[in-house]
Design a protein around this motif. Structure first.
Motif, PDB file in Angstrom:
ATOM      1  N   VAL A 199       0.869  -1.175   0.000  1.00  0.00           N
ATOM      2  CA  VAL A 199       0.000   0.000   0.000  1.00  0.00           C
ATOM      3  C   VAL A 199       0.906   1.224   0.000  1.00  0.00           C
ATOM      4  O   VAL A 199       1.763   1.351   0.892  1.00  0.00           O
ATOM      5  N   HIS A 205     -10.055 -13.747  -0.654  1.00  0.00           N
ATOM      6  CA  HIS A 205     -10.597 -13.484  -1.988  1.00  0.00           C
ATOM      7  C   HIS A 205     -11.763 -14.383  -2.382  1.00  0.00           C
ATOM      8  O   HIS A 205     -12.032 -14.569  -3.566  1.00  0.00           O
ATOM      9  N   LYS A 253     -10.703  -9.774   2.275  1.00  0.00           N
ATOM     10  CA  LYS A 253     -11.407  -9.396   1.051  1.00  0.00           C
ATOM     11  C   LYS A 253     -12.362 -10.489   0.583  1.00  0.00           C
ATOM     12  O   LYS A 253     -12.329 -10.943  -0.564  1.00  0.00           O
ATOM     13  N   GLY A 270     -11.816  -5.874   4.196  1.00  0.00           N
ATOM     14  CA  GLY A 270     -12.603  -5.940   2.971  1.00  0.00           C
ATOM     15  C   GLY A 270     -13.696  -6.995   3.026  1.00  0.00           C
ATOM     16  O   GLY A 270     -14.037  -7.599   2.007  1.00  0.00           O
ATOM     17  N   ASP A 276      -9.832  -1.404   6.273  1.00  0.00           N
ATOM     18  CA  ASP A 276      -9.807  -0.487   5.130  1.00  0.00           C
ATOM     19  C   ASP A 276     -10.833   0.637   5.183  1.00  0.00           C
ATOM     20  O   ASP A 276     -10.774   1.558   4.375  1.00  0.00           O
ATOM     21  N   GLY A 334      -6.123   1.365   0.906  1.00  0.00           N
ATOM     22  CA  GLY A 334      -5.863   0.294  -0.043  1.00  0.00           C
ATOM     23  C   GLY A 334      -6.756   0.396  -1.267  1.00  0.00           C
ATOM     24  O   GLY A 334      -6.881   1.466  -1.878  1.00  0.00           O
ATOM     25  N   GLU A 335      -7.418  -0.702  -1.628  1.00  0.00           N
ATOM     26  CA  GLU A 335      -8.310  -0.696  -2.780  1.00  0.00           C
ATOM     27  C   GLU A 335      -9.554   0.152  -2.555  1.00  0.00           C
ATOM     28  O   GLU A 335     -10.280   0.459  -3.506  1.00  0.00           O
ATOM     29  N   SER A 336      -9.810   0.530  -1.327  1.00  0.00           N
ATOM     30  CA  SER A 336     -10.963   1.387  -1.020  1.00  0.00           C
ATOM     31  C   SER A 336     -10.569   2.854  -0.890  1.00  0.00           C
ATOM     32  O   SER A 336     -11.416   3.688  -0.541  1.00  0.00           O
ATOM     33  N   LYS A 355     -12.748   6.046  -1.839  1.00  0.00           N
ATOM     34  CA  LYS A 355     -14.058   5.495  -2.168  1.00  0.00           C
ATOM     35  C   LYS A 355     -15.005   5.485  -0.960  1.00  0.00           C
ATOM     36  O   LYS A 355     -16.154   5.051  -1.092  1.00  0.00           O
ATOM     37  N   ASP A 377     -19.966  -2.793  -1.946  1.00  0.00           N
ATOM     38  CA  ASP A 377     -18.743  -3.224  -1.265  1.00  0.00           C
ATOM     39  C   ASP A 377     -18.284  -2.191  -0.245  1.00  0.00           C
ATOM     40  O   ASP A 377     -17.091  -1.992  -0.032  1.00  0.00           O
ATOM     41  N   HIS A 392     -18.575   1.008  -0.424  1.00  0.00           N
ATOM     42  CA  HIS A 392     -18.083   2.250  -1.016  1.00  0.00           C
ATOM     43  C   HIS A 392     -19.216   3.257  -1.172  1.00  0.00           C
ATOM     44  O   HIS A 392     -20.390   2.883  -1.302  1.00  0.00           O
TER      45      HIS A 392
END
Length: 547
Positions: free
Chosen positions: A101, A130, A159, A185, A208, A285-287, A290, A332, A334
């Motif tokens: 990250v 995942h 996640k 996640g 996250d 991270g991926e969020s 968002k 998710d 967001h």
């Protein structure tokens, strides 16, 4: 020694841990082995206790329905199933590993060199990742966590998105070098009845900021070392990806970036913070970018106990002003329409969404409360023997127009540091021995405090404090401004309209904080009030020096 035993079964040969009960992360936990159980169910231990582990029972507050169990937790550290490994090993870092990250200086591929790390400490780790589901129950996990390596923890939901069948239940985690249970996640999971003892860094960690509707229930997090221990430094750990959650900065028994999760019946002892909700970002991270962290709805918070922590028991940091947004499991976690994170709608009406923290108990901490928080109520709150049994910098009136900020609670032996804005409503609440009410406590300190003239309205409030060693109510007398505009003397304490009307009609309010015949109190700085027609105001020192 009377304690609370957190285990459904115990057998001869089991190891147990007992929590410290001293003030502000100064205590030590103890471990014992059960060598016998008598006919009455009492445990016979392998040695005598070195330290006192206190037990106190406090009855429910006036409008509450739960008692406060201020007692040492006793946890069973043994299980039939054991996940274990070799002893921890220290490995040197590799400067060429990729960063997981940006800015956090850790890697999922191993020990990455950083400005604060040249070695990592490696134990075992578990994860479900995942997709799919995981259920781990009745298991002991030891020698776990990989300090300095991203994503390597003792128990880890990674996640999995919406996972209502995901369950970590009745596990015992002892001797971790990088956190305990991680929800990352993932939504709708359950973390329940687990014991976390001697876990370095955060015990339960929600990562996250997009995680929603996870339930952390009836878990016990015990740090068995004093925060100022010269070698162990409490349960802090350097070298992870999050210095706030793990190091002496703000190590926490329960740490979360996501507000819309539930905490019920958990107990945290002797950490630096008990529960820490940090919502000053936009996701991680991926969020990242968002999530409106500070605008998320508050999940269910009920019946948690945070005691003996070095800084805060209950603690939220960031501008916690929940609102109705489009954040959901279907997105998710967001926020798709960021305009819904605004505090005001198109017509100028505010958009607060009310929430209540219910039946929590905080004791033997330094602080309890928030920096900035609105539309959040404490209901049935027990808060005793904290340096500040409430600490609240800024707030607002409830959007629903009627809710009280404090309702049905009980406070004793600590300062109540009240916020700097709005009409702060206190109803059906008991203030006991050793309590003081501090007005406007963070006005013009740093970036907080704006209007600096709040109203504290008291409805059916019982004042049962006969302690005359300090003032019962006090105003800020320091003026840190370059002019003399009286901001730091602000604040009005007053009875609610029904209670005030009763007094002005010649009646009395039982156990009122004010002397008979009086309904409000302001700072003596505003001496012009003494000249009002009919002289309704007098200097309080002439009646009672406690004001």
């Amino acid at each position: 020694m009377l304690c609370i035993f957190y285990s459904t079964r115990r057998r001869v040969g089991d190891r147990i841990g007992i929590a410290p009960t001293e003030m502000r992360a100064t205590g030590r936990g103890e471990e014992f082995t059960i060598i016998g159980i008598d006919d009455k169910g009492s445990l016979i231990l392998d040695k005598a206790a070195q330290y006192d582990h206190s037990a106190t029972f406090v009855p429910p507050p006036p409008q509450g329905n739960a008692a406060a169990l201020m007692s040492a937790e006793v946890v069973n550290l043994s299980r039939n199933i054991v996940i274990t490994g070799d002893d921890f090993k220290h490995v040197s870092c590799d400067p060429n590993l990729p960063e997981a990250v940006p800015g956090e200086q850790t890697s999922v591929e191993g020990c990455r060199c950083s400005s604060f790390r040249n070695k990592c400490t490696l134990g075992l780790h578990t994860a479900v990742m995942h997709g799919g589901s995981a259920r781990i129950q009745n298991t002991r996990i030891e020698r776990c966590g990989q300090r300095g390596v991203e994503g390597k923890y003792c128990l880890h939901f990674h996640k999995l998105h919406d996972c209502p069948t995901c369950l970590f239940k009745n596990n015992a985690i002892e001797g971790s070098h990088q956190r305990g249970i991680i929800i990352h996640g993932t939504h709708s999971s359950t973390v329940e009845d687990n014991v976390l003892y001697n876990v370095r860094g955060a015990g339960i960690y929600i990562e996250d900021g997009n995680e929603m509707y996870n339930a952390a229930n009836y878990n016990v997090v015990i740090c068995p070392f004093p925060f100022l221990d010269a070698t162990l430094h409490g349960c802090t750990i350097p070298g992870t990806s999050n210095r706030i959650a793990d190091t002496s900065d703000n190590q926490s028994g329960i740490f979360s970036l996501a507000a819309t999760n539930s905490l019920s019946g958990n107990r945290v002892s002797n950490s630096f913070n008990g529960w820490f909700l940090l919502t000053d970002g936009v996701g991680r991270g991926e969020s990242f970018n968002k999530v409106c962290e500070a605008d998320a709805k508050i999940g269910r918070h009920q019946g948690n106990t945070f005691h003996g922590n070095g800084r805060f028991g209950t603690y939220t940091l960031g501008r916690n002003f929940p609102k109705p947004t489009d954040q959901s499991v279907l997105t998710d976690g967001h926020n798709i329409d960021k305009s819904l994170c605004s505090g005001f709608g198109d017509q100028g009406y505010e958009r607060g969404f009310s929430a209540s923290i219910t039946g929590n108990t905080d004791y033997h901490n330094a602080f309890v409360g928030h920096y900035e928080a609105g539309d959040i109520q404490y209901h049935g709150h027990h808060s005793y023997e904290n340096d500040n049994s409430l600490y609240w910098k800024e707030t607002k009136n409830f959007n629903n127009g009627c809710s009280a900020h404090l309702s049905g609670g009980s406070y004793a032996r600590g300062n109540i540091a009240l916020p700097d804005q709005a009409t702060f409503l206190i109803e059906n609440t008991l203030f006991g021995q050793g309590t003081s009410l501090e007005a406007n406590h963070h006005c013009n300190v740093g970036l907080t405090g704006v209007l600096c003239f709040p109203t504290y309205m008291l409805h059916n409030v019982q004042w049962k404090n006969s302690d005359k060693s300090k003032k019962w109510i006090w105003f800020q007398w320091q003026n840190t401004q370059s002019h003399d505009a009286n901001q730091n003397h602000g604040g009005v304490f007053t009875l609610s309209p029904p209670d005030a009307q009763l007094v002005m009609n010649g009646g009395t309010v039982d156990n009122s904080i004010f002397p008979p015949g009086f309904v409000s109190l302001v700072s003596s700085k505003f001496s012009y009030l003494l000249s009002l027609p009919g002289q309704p105001c007098v200097l309080s020192d002439s009646i009672n020096p406690q004001y």
